[in-house]
Design an enzyme around this catalytic site. Structure first.
Site, short mmCIF file in Angstrom:
data_model
loop_
_atom_site.label_atom_id
_atom_site.label_comp_id
_atom_site.label_asym_id
_atom_site.label_seq_id
_atom_site.Cartn_x
_atom_site.Cartn_y
_atom_site.Cartn_z
CG ASP A 163 6.88 -5.45 4.74
OD1 ASP A 163 7.13 -4.83 3.65
OD2 ASP A 163 6.33 -4.22 5.52
NE ARG A 203 5.97 5.83 -3.70
CZ ARG A 203 6.31 6.85 -2.72
NH1 ARG A 203 7.33 7.47 -3.59
NH2 ARG A 203 6.22 7.05 -1.58
#
Ligand code: DSN
Length: 416
Positions: free
Chosen positions: A198, A233
């Site tokens: 991640d 985003r």
């Protein structure tokens, strides 16, 4: 026809305007935030928000996809080139859904997984108990050593051998050091686990070449697109071709419906912006600024977890300053310095009232600030720490910061 936001909804228009002023006049040190470019914001606020397009380019469940297909293909081509990845998926709504897709692709409910514990700097979705990922899977948390607060690979290896997870997550939200993807992969291989990296926080640093890439090491890479990467985003997944089908199916139809095409377009723009020499310089300056801020804070007697940083973030333990992270972050905000209070490894205090604060330099670097401003910032932070209830001091510093911010305008934000 009434069309402007101010005419249709003056309340929301005013709040957005106030937020613009807040973003313009304060020093943004939240490590997961940045200022997207005006081009990214224009794509993000486009008519693409009107279009449904469940499926993937060339295989949609709705008509009218010529433009959306071209946009999603462009986003993928650019990301794969930028990161050198065999496959990409730009449809995850953000980082948490990207991580959920990785679980869904390779695990069943009840399977064992491993990830960095939240208190050590991991993310909720790396298996922490209050997250769905800690409830639906048997989650084994690893952490950092007590001595130097670096990732504890000896314990990770022995936990992996004991519990044999199907999937191991590496990557963090509050870890100031380089992630050694190679050692993680060797541990994953020893127990036949899939390694998921991640890189939400460090994607921009990886793209700029100032943090080692997990591409070619981790089988799957998840990320947000709005932190150091400086896009909208959103979320993305990179992977080897051999895992592409499982990842695509997990994102759609496994987890999500229609992708947010306005976000896909803005990710494509961000990928184009990141694929240029200026972005490499930007990445290097983020790290240079974080190191400079860390050195200056150490000079004022602050304590930094691991003693400094290799990336964009710093985790400060306020214990030697005799103040909790939360009241300090609140006092800093009044002085025009916006960060978040944060647990530190082995924190004796509660998560809602922890010992630390987390700082990141991606946003200030976007504004063009450099080492000189980091040194100035550390001085202000020290003054606030010395008397955190002094509102006159806070107001004075907020005024000075407003003047500084006016010299370093952020994209799309008016100077007040
Ligand atoms: N909330 C993000 C962060 O601040 O790191 C992670 O999801």
């Amino acid at each position: 026809m009434t069309t402007t936001l101010a005419q249709v909804d003056p309340e929301i228009a005013e709040l957005i305007s106030a937020e613009k002023t807040r973003q313009a006049d304060n020093l943004r040190l939240i490590a997961s935030e940045n200022y997207a470019s005006e081009a990214v914001m224009e794509a993000s606020a486009s008519v693409l928000t009107n279009k449904y397009s469940e499926g993937y380019p060339g295989r949609r469940y709705y008509q009218g996809q010529d433009n959306v297909d071209a946009i999603e293909r462009l986003a993928n081509v650019r990301l794969r080139k930028l990161f050198g990845a065999e496959w990409s998926n730009v449809q995850p709504y953000s980082g948490s859904p990207a991580n959920l897709a990785a679980y869904l692709a390779f695990c069943d409910a009840g399977d064992t997984i491993m990830g960095m514990g939240l208190p050590a700097g991991g993310h909720l979705t790396h298996g922490w108990n209050v997250s769905i990922t800690g409830k639906y899977f048997k989650s084994i948390a690893y952490g950092v050593t007590k001595t130097d607060h670096r990732i504890d690979f000896d314990t990770i290896r022995s936990l992996a051998k004991e519990h044999r997870p199907k999937l191991i997550f590496c990557g963090a939200t509050a870890y100031p050091r380089t992630i050694d993807f190679g050692t993680f992969r060797s541990i994953a291989d020893e127990v036949d686990a899939i390694l998921v990296a991640d890189i939400a926080h460090i994607a921009g640093l990886v793209a700029a070449g100032v943090h080692p890439t997990p591409v070619g090491t981790a089988q799957v890479i998840t990320s947000t697109t709005h932190k150091t990467f400086r896009g909208p985003r959103g979320g993305m997944i990179l992977c080897d071709k051999v895992h592409a089908k499982a990842i695509n199916r997990a994102v759609f139809p496994g987890l999500q419906g229609g992708p947010h095409n306005h976000t896909t377009a803005a990710i494509a723009v961000a990928a184009k912006e990141a694929d240029c020499p200026e972005f490499k310089i930007y990445g290097a300056k983020i790290v240079e600024n974080a190191k400079a801020l860390g050195e200056a804070l150490l000079g004022y007697g602050f304590s930094l977890i691991t003693g400094g940083t290799d990336n964009h973030l710093l985790l400060a333990d306020l214990t030697p300053k005799g103040i909790g992270g939360k009241p300090y972050a609140q006092a800093l905000e009044k002085a025009g310095i916006v960060c978040n209070y944060n647990s530190i490894p082995f924190d004796p205090r509660k998560p809602f009232d922890p010992s630390g604060i987390r700082l990141g330099t991606a946003a200030l670097t976007t504004r063009g600030m450099g080492v000189q401003q980091m040194t100035q910032l550390a001085g202000w932070m020290n003054e606030v720490a010395q008397s955190h209830e002094d509102e006159t001091l806070q107001a004075r510093i907020a005024g000075e910061i407003k003047e500084l911010c006016a010299q370093f305008p952020a994209p799309g934000l008016p100077l007040s």
